[in-house]
Design a protein around this motif. Structure first.
Motif, mmCIF file in Angstrom:
data_model
loop_
_atom_site.group_PDB
_atom_site.id
_atom_site.type_symbol
_atom_site.label_atom_id
_atom_site.label_comp_id
_atom_site.label_asym_id
_atom_site.label_seq_id
_atom_site.Cartn_x
_atom_site.Cartn_y
_atom_site.Cartn_z
ATOM 1 N N ALA A 99 0.816 -1.219 0.000
ATOM 2 C CA ALA A 99 0.000 0.000 0.000
ATOM 3 C C ALA A 99 0.845 1.263 0.000
ATOM 4 O O ALA A 99 0.361 2.349 -0.336
ATOM 5 C CB ALA A 99 -0.939 -0.003 1.212
ATOM 6 N N MET A 100 2.131 1.150 0.362
ATOM 7 C CA MET A 100 3.007 2.318 0.392
ATOM 8 C C MET A 100 3.498 2.711 -0.991
ATOM 9 O O MET A 100 4.008 3.817 -1.178
ATOM 10 C CB MET A 100 4.207 2.060 1.311
ATOM 11 C CG MET A 100 3.837 1.866 2.772
ATOM 12 S SD MET A 100 5.281 1.823 3.881
ATOM 13 C CE MET A 100 6.059 0.278 3.384
ATOM 14 N N PHE A 103 2.420 6.051 -2.559
ATOM 15 C CA PHE A 103 1.758 6.834 -1.511
ATOM 16 C C PHE A 103 2.667 7.986 -1.111
ATOM 17 O O PHE A 103 3.741 7.785 -0.545
ATOM 18 C CB PHE A 103 1.461 5.945 -0.300
ATOM 19 C CG PHE A 103 0.648 6.614 0.775
ATOM 20 C CD1 PHE A 103 -0.738 6.682 0.685
ATOM 21 C CD2 PHE A 103 1.269 7.190 1.869
ATOM 22 C CE1 PHE A 103 -1.487 7.304 1.665
ATOM 23 C CE2 PHE A 103 0.530 7.811 2.861
ATOM 24 C CZ PHE A 103 -0.848 7.870 2.754
ATOM 25 N N ASP A 105 4.495 11.070 0.691
ATOM 26 C CA ASP A 105 4.784 11.339 2.101
ATOM 27 C C ASP A 105 4.967 12.820 2.403
ATOM 28 O O ASP A 105 5.297 13.201 3.519
ATOM 29 C CB ASP A 105 6.023 10.568 2.557
ATOM 30 C CG ASP A 105 7.311 11.092 1.932
ATOM 31 O OD1 ASP A 105 7.234 11.929 1.016
ATOM 32 O OD2 ASP A 105 8.395 10.674 2.371
ATOM 33 N N ASP A 112 7.418 8.643 -3.104
ATOM 34 C CA ASP A 112 6.453 7.873 -2.313
ATOM 35 C C ASP A 112 7.146 7.189 -1.142
ATOM 36 O O ASP A 112 8.372 7.107 -1.078
ATOM 37 C CB ASP A 112 5.713 6.847 -3.169
ATOM 38 C CG ASP A 112 6.637 5.871 -3.869
ATOM 39 O OD1 ASP A 112 7.457 5.235 -3.173
ATOM 40 O OD2 ASP A 112 6.552 5.737 -5.096
ATOM 41 N N THR A 142 -0.010 5.096 5.791
ATOM 42 C CA THR A 142 -1.129 5.010 4.856
ATOM 43 C C THR A 142 -2.469 5.180 5.553
ATOM 44 O O THR A 142 -3.480 5.454 4.900
ATOM 45 C CB THR A 142 -1.120 3.663 4.109
ATOM 46 O OG1 THR A 142 -1.267 2.584 5.059
ATOM 47 C CG2 THR A 142 0.178 3.478 3.339
ATOM 48 N N ARG A 145 -2.409 9.747 7.219
ATOM 49 C CA ARG A 145 -2.057 10.988 6.520
ATOM 50 C C ARG A 145 -3.152 12.031 6.646
ATOM 51 O O ARG A 145 -4.339 11.751 6.478
ATOM 52 C CB ARG A 145 -1.785 10.721 5.039
ATOM 53 C CG ARG A 145 -1.336 11.975 4.271
ATOM 54 C CD ARG A 145 -0.889 11.667 2.863
ATOM 55 N NE ARG A 145 -1.971 11.141 2.047
ATOM 56 C CZ ARG A 145 -1.829 10.771 0.773
ATOM 57 N NH1 ARG A 145 -0.626 10.861 0.206
ATOM 58 N NH2 ARG A 145 -2.852 10.292 0.095
#
Length: 323
Positions: A99-100, A103, A105, A112, A142, A145
């Motif tokens: 899932a990262m 994603f 940051d 990501d 995740t 955030r």
């Protein structure tokens, strides 16, 4: 919706994909031989279905763990992790890590969290608990955030959330079931991976002493993970971060050495407590001495003082200590 499996799950295919990921990580050219050569995944056929990996985990969990460990401990763990992503193993076995991928940051030099995570794994010292914690330390991002009205990105509580996510991973995929100390260390590191980076030179000796005591046997691992977690490409920021961790480590060592020579409490404090409060020799004296040590660790009273300072502290807090 329940997945419809049209073909029988192939755990052997999944294991071959994991072995291919190990080869990528270790940069080893393993020549297939015999029947195994027919099953060795080629660069074009490396992926497996979720059912394949789940079946492999169910049937060959110890072997799965060994292969994952080899990837984590390799010199090029990043390539191995990318191979796990490409093969589908990451999504099937560790969806919290997958899932990262992509994603954001909030750090403009990191596209990501996945890229940051891979770099942390690469930079981490090759100890199993530190490498695994490096892989999992930011999974809570995740779920946490948030973006402020000014556009700042925050991940409040992501360490605590990540530790709870690790518990769920362990229940679903008990990779560390037979190694309770290792599992405990990994969880501890996920939960406390930010602690050392919060250090400031203004910390008192009591604060440093308390930090070291709370980190316990994981102190070195916490410091090493914190160093690995510095992935900024800004040289000055990186230098400052590494210096901060080194300064904390030096202060911990200095205080531990001083305490080993001269304990925080003065010699004879037990006798002084007995005389001041009329308490006979008993376990109660030891309890009061430990309470004083905790008060020193928390910064309520200074260390290495005369006995009268600690007696006065006990008198001022008589109700608290049952005196």
């Amino acid at each position: 919706m329940q997945e419809i499996v049209t073909q029988e799950a192939s755990p052997k295919r999944a294991m071959e994909a994991l072995e291919w990921a190990v080869q990528r990580a270790e940069k080893a050219e393993v020549e297939p031989s015999g029947a195994a050569s027919e099953l060795r995944p080629s660069p074009r056929v490396i992926s497996g279905r979720p059912a394949d990996f789940k079946a492999a985990a169910s049937l060959y969990l110890p072997d799965v763990r060994k292969l994952l460990d080899r990837i984590m401990m390799s010199e090029d763990a990043e390539s191995g992790l990318d191979a796990l992503l490409e093969s589908g193993a990451l999504a099937a076995m560790l969806p919290e890590v997958e899932a990262m991928v992509g994603f954001g940051d909030g750090e403009w030099r990191h596209k990501d969290v996945w890229k940051h995570t891979k770099q942390v794994v690469r930079q981490a010292v090759p100890r199993l608990e530190v490498r695994w914690a490096a892989l999992l330390h930011d999974i809570g991002k995740t779920r946490t955030r948030s973006i402020s009205p000014t556009g700042e990105v925050h991940f409040f509580g992501h360490a605590e959330v990540g530790a709870r996510m690790f518990d769920k991973i362990d229940r679903r995929l008990p990779l560390f079931a037979k190694e309770a100390p290792l599992k405990s260390s990994i969880r501890f590191l996920i939960l406390h991976h930010l602690r050392a980076s919060q250090y400031d030179p203004s910390w008192t000796d009591s604060a440093v002493r308390r930090f070291a005591k709370e980190m316990g046997g994981c102190l070195t691992d916490v410091l090493d993970l914190s160093r690995a977690d510095i992935t900024t490409k800004r040289p000055e920021k990186k230098r400052k971060g590494l210096k901060q961790i080194s300064e904390l480590a030096e202060r911990v060592l200095k205080i531990q050495e001083e305490d080993a020579v001269v304990p925080p409490l003065p010699s004879g404090i037990g006798d002084a407590i007995m005389q001041a409060f009329g308490i006979p020799p008993s376990r109660r004296i030891g309890e009061l001495k430990r309470a004083l040590e905790e008060a020193i660790d928390s910064g309520e009273v200074a260390s290495h003082q005369e006995s009268e300072v600690y007696l006065a502290f006990l008198r001022d807090n008589a109700a608290r200590f049952g005196l």
